[in-house]
Design an enzyme around this catalytic site. Structure first.
Site, short mmCIF file in Angstrom:
data_model
loop_
_atom_site.label_atom_id
_atom_site.label_comp_id
_atom_site.label_asym_id
_atom_site.label_seq_id
_atom_site.Cartn_x
_atom_site.Cartn_y
_atom_site.Cartn_z
N CYS A 182 6.89 2.90 6.95
CA CYS A 182 8.14 2.48 7.59
C CYS A 182 8.22 2.85 9.06
CB CYS A 182 9.33 3.09 6.85
SG CYS A 182 9.40 2.65 5.11
N HIS A 216 15.73 -3.80 5.86
CA HIS A 216 14.54 -3.07 6.31
C HIS A 216 13.29 -3.94 6.28
CE1 HIS A 216 11.93 0.12 7.24
NE2 HIS A 216 11.83 0.71 6.07
#
Length: 390
Positions: free
Chosen positions: A85, A336
């Site tokens: 991430c 996301h």
């Protein structure tokens, strides 16, 4: 450690709306974000000397050839960056290193991800064979371990988590580029279906499509560009990488993330920050789950251990509070798209520091911090940006 201070600045930024963008391809998203950033900086594509692009998944794109092909920027070095991430923020780090080293003086940092076309009910699998040791639970299962442990140690409960969701959705309701733009009530959060106890639907960020880009240069060159009076300084960037399998470590306590703690310490040292609570004006913090924001706030030294839940409830971390966290709405409202998230956070910081935020504007913001946490709490990245008068 010298860091980036006074050597690297942000000259321009751009980003797409985030969401279920069925009508746009990876190429559409990256071109939109990058050309917005180029226009914002007032530079031509031919002036870019190198580029780094955060991409998590192979179906979004392989190698530096993907951004080079999409942008038709042939012949210069382009690199695909993948670091869970933190991929987008790591692309930014590499771009800053390119400028700080003196090799380049005008580069591109960008990120993109096209998740929604995959049709999965959660994050798509990475694919490929893995050893028995490397079998991962789904992301909600990983972070539920931290939530249940925090309930036991800190006395938190589902209402504690719900306060984070309510805060971030209120912030995101004001942002025109957020995936979700609707405020929610605590009762809705508490009644939502459980994904992995104690995490319900509103405790989890959504998947999304999106792209973001930043033009990185030297202070000297920035003074001849569009934002010559309000370019933004890169004060620090730090990445810390820890275990990929914390559940196999007997001493791992699940009430904090060592990668975040160490990345924060390194970034503060680079930026010369001694008291983050007093010196930082706002924060974009990784909130893939509500519990993640609470623990990251503590790990970054923004409050005492165990106090994050109470302070969120009191409005300390809300817009207008002492230290606003995720005034954009965070991952809870933007979703996301892995490779794009870190760059999107840095776009938000930049525009806040220039006084031109697209959503809620933090008053007189001088220094902002952005943070990503990826994998099984494995990799954390912390970037600190400042106005050019700090």
């Amino acid at each position: 450690m010298k860091g980036f201070r006074d050597r690297v600045v942000i000259a321009g930024v751009g980003y797409t709306k985030f969401g279920e963008l069925w009508d746009k391809s990876q190429e559409d998203l990256l071109v939109e974000a990058v050309y917005e950033a180029l226009d914002d900086a007032g530079v031509e594509p031919k002036e870019i000397q190198a580029g780094w692009c955060g991409i998590q998944y192979e179906f979004t794109g392989l190698s530096g050839g993907t951004p080079a092909e999409f942008l038709k920027m042939y012949g210069i070095p382009f690199t695909r960056v993948e670091n869970f991430c933190a991929s987008g923020m790591d692309a930014f780090r590499n771009a800053c290193l390119g400028v700080a080293s003196g090799v380049y003086d005008m580069v591109l940092a960008c990120g993109m991800e096209k998740l929604m076309d995959q049709g999965s009910r959660g994050l798509p699998d990475m694919g490929g064979a893995r050893s028995v040791m490397m079998q991962y639970p789904p992301a909600p299962g990983m972070f539920a371990l931290a939530a249940t442990r925090s309930f036991e140690v800190y006395g938190w409960n589902k209402e504690t988590l719900a306060n984070v969701a309510v805060k971030n959705h209120e912030h995101g309701s004001h942002h025109p580029k957020a995936h979700f733009r609707k405020a929610i009530k605590k009762e809705e959060v508490l009644k939502a279906p459980i994904i992995c106890w104690p995490l319900g639907r509103f405790d989890c960020c959504a998947m999304s499509d999106g792209s973001a880009a930043l033009i990185i240069t030297t202070p000297e060159r920035a003074k001849s560009l569009k934002h010559k009076h309000d370019y933004v300084k890169v004060l620090a960037n730090a990445i810390s990488v820890h275990t990929m399998v914390p559940w196999f470590h007997p001493k791992y306590d699940f009430i904090g993330f060592p990668s975040t703690q160490q990345a924060g310490r390194l970034a503060y040292a680079q930026a010369g920050i001694k008291n983050p609570v007093e010196e930082i004006d706002f924060v974009e913090c990784h909130d893939c789950f509500t519990i993640t924001e609470l623990l990251n706030i503590q790990d970054l030294g923004l409050c005492k251990q165990g106090d994050a839940g109470k302070l969120v409830e009191e409005g300390y971390f809300s817009y207008g509070g002492k230290l606003p966290v995720n005034v954009s709405g965070g991952l809870k409202c933007f979703g996301h798209p892995i490779g794009a998230t870190g760059c999107r956070m840095l776009v938000e910081l930049t525009k806040q520091l220039q006084g031109r935020a697209d959503g809620l504007q933090v008053k007189d913001a001088k220094i902002g911090l952005a943070h990503n946490l990826g994998g099984a709490f494995t990799v954390a990245s912390v970037t600190i940006l400042g106005r050019n008068d700090v």
